[in-house]
Design a protein around this motif. Structure first.
Motif, short mmCIF file in Angstrom:
data_model
loop_
_atom_site.label_atom_id
_atom_site.label_comp_id
_atom_site.label_asym_id
_atom_site.label_seq_id
_atom_site.Cartn_x
_atom_site.Cartn_y
_atom_site.Cartn_z
N ARG A 128 0.30 41.02 112.07
CA ARG A 128 0.14 40.23 110.83
C ARG A 128 -0.80 40.93 109.86
N LEU A 131 0.28 42.29 106.13
CA LEU A 131 -0.37 41.81 104.92
C LEU A 131 -1.06 42.95 104.18
N ALA A 180 3.69 36.04 99.22
CA ALA A 180 2.98 36.30 100.48
C ALA A 180 1.48 36.12 100.31
N ILE A 213 5.09 33.93 106.48
CA ILE A 213 4.69 35.33 106.27
C ILE A 213 5.68 36.27 106.93
N TYR A 217 7.81 38.96 104.90
CA TYR A 217 7.68 40.38 105.21
C TYR A 217 9.06 41.02 105.40
#
Length: 398
Positions: free
Chosen positions: A11, A15, A69, A78, A82
């Motif tokens: 994650r 991000l 996002a 998320i 993605y």
């Protein structure tokens, strides 16, 4: 735990890539426009228009996904965003690569070189932005340069072939350089996640410790209350709540030792309820118990500093006064006797009166407790013999 750590690292890297791309992506819009302007008049107009209509919607879509996002905290969303980002990024990479097929002319190698330099800049920037996701870096660079190199090597101009070869060398250097950065960044992300997990674990353990401490404090408070209750039960009469015989004797022994050592005097009186058996017989034992309890409440309300009151046995009570002479204690007990006799007992005993008789004695040097109590008991016997509801000092009983 291992799965949680893997997902946190995943994650964080996702991000990071989207945030980094989002910070640089706004510059791609004017960059693409500058490229179109430079190629205007040197590239096919149709190709320029087609490329512009292709690149701008893809850049806008990619930027929109990144903005969504940034505002999302849900792991599931998320993950979806993605995946959408990956698709849009790869499509944008193919759009950058298609520029060679739509805008390059073999007969104008100068502007072909300008286009290649522009694509090298795009490749370098995007490659740096994607170091957190190595697989995504390979996919983007591979799709972009597959289209670009295929156009270069499909050209009849040998110069463009050399450009293609040089580009391959550049891509090798870029791949090696970003590989080191990727390993460094991946380790940094893992350490950051480990620190987060450690901090979370410490917070959980601290919360557990606080809970245990709170429970321990509660249990200690309950234990203290229980011990206090046990101590109270050990020294209190269960019916009236006043001190019992055991506590009274302990108090008297302390006063006797103090009197022997310091010469301080003390006095005591034995209190007996008059005709208590008649109250029990005519009103019942529950009423008798209520009379005893009310008597104790009256005495407790009038206790002075240094006085101790307790149940001596049955309907007899003992009141001990430190630093008090026999005469003073006699007056004190007369006042108490009058208060009890003047109390309205009719709600409890009806027409039966409730009175007390008292025998007063005081400490003398060399006298033990047994003798003092005997003198007070003799004075009490005399008070009853004289008609009850009276206080008799030991001098009269002597």
């Amino acid at each position: 735990m291992h799965t949680s750590r893997w997902w946190m690292v995943e994650r964080e890297s996702r991000l990071l890539v989207m945030r980094a791309t989002g910070e640089c992506l706004p510059y791609a819009f004017p960059g693409a426009l500058v490229l179109l302007i430079l190629q205007w008049g040197h590239a096919p107009t149709t190709g320029l228009l087609c490329w512009g209509l292709l690149i701008y919607p893809l850049l806008a879509l990619e930027y929109l996904i990144i903005l969504l996002a940034r505002r999302c905290d849900d792991d599931g969303r998320i993950n979806v965003l993605y995946r959408a980002f990956v698709v849009s990024l790869l499509a944008t990479g193919m759009a950058w690569g298609s520029s060679a097929w739509l805008m390059m002319r073999d007969e104008d190698p100068t502007y072909a070189l300008v286009l290649m330099l522009w694509m090298l800049a795009v490749s370098s920037v995007q490659g740096a932005l994607l170091i957190g996701r190595r697989s995504l870096f390979y996919l983007f660079e591979g799709l972009q340069w597959l289209l670009l190199l295929s156009r270069l090597f499909a050209s009849n101009d040998s110069l463009l072939h050399w450009v293609g070869g040089s580009t391959l060398l550049f891509l090798g250097v870029l791949t090696q350089y970003t590989g080191k950065l990727h390993r460094f960044l991946a380790e940094s992300i893992r350490q950051r996640v480990d620190n987060q997990l450690l901090s979370r674990r410490l917070g959980e353990e601290s919360a557990k410790l606080d809970d245990w401490n709170a429970q321990l404090e509660t249990q200690n408070a309950e234990l203290d209350a229980t011990l206090l209750r046990i101590r109270e039960l050990a020294v209190r009469d269960p019916l009236t709540g006043v001190f019992n015989m055991r506590a009274l004797m302990s108090e008297l022994e302390g006063l006797r030792q103090r009197a022997e050592e310091q010469g301080a005097t003390f006095s005591l009186s034995i209190i007996d309820l008059d005709y208590f058996k008649r109250i029990n017989d005519q009103c019942g034992h529950p009423t008798g118990d209520e009379v005893l309890q009310q008597l104790c409440r009256i005495v407790d309300a009038t206790l002075r500093p240094g006085e101790v009151f307790g149940r001596y046995g049955g309907e007899e009570f003992l009141l001990v006064a430190s630093d008090c002479s026999g005469r003073e204690h006699f007056q004190r007990m007369n006042t108490l006797r009058a208060s009890i006799a003047g109390f309205d007992w009719s709600p409890v005993t009806g027409s039966l009166p409730v009175t007390i008789s008292c025998g007063v004695a005081s400490w003398r040097p060399g006298t033990d407790l047994k003798l003092i109590l005997q003198r007070a008991d003799q004075a009490l016997y005399l008070a009853k013999a004289q008609g009850r509801n009276r206080v008799c000092p030991e001098t009269e009983a002597a």
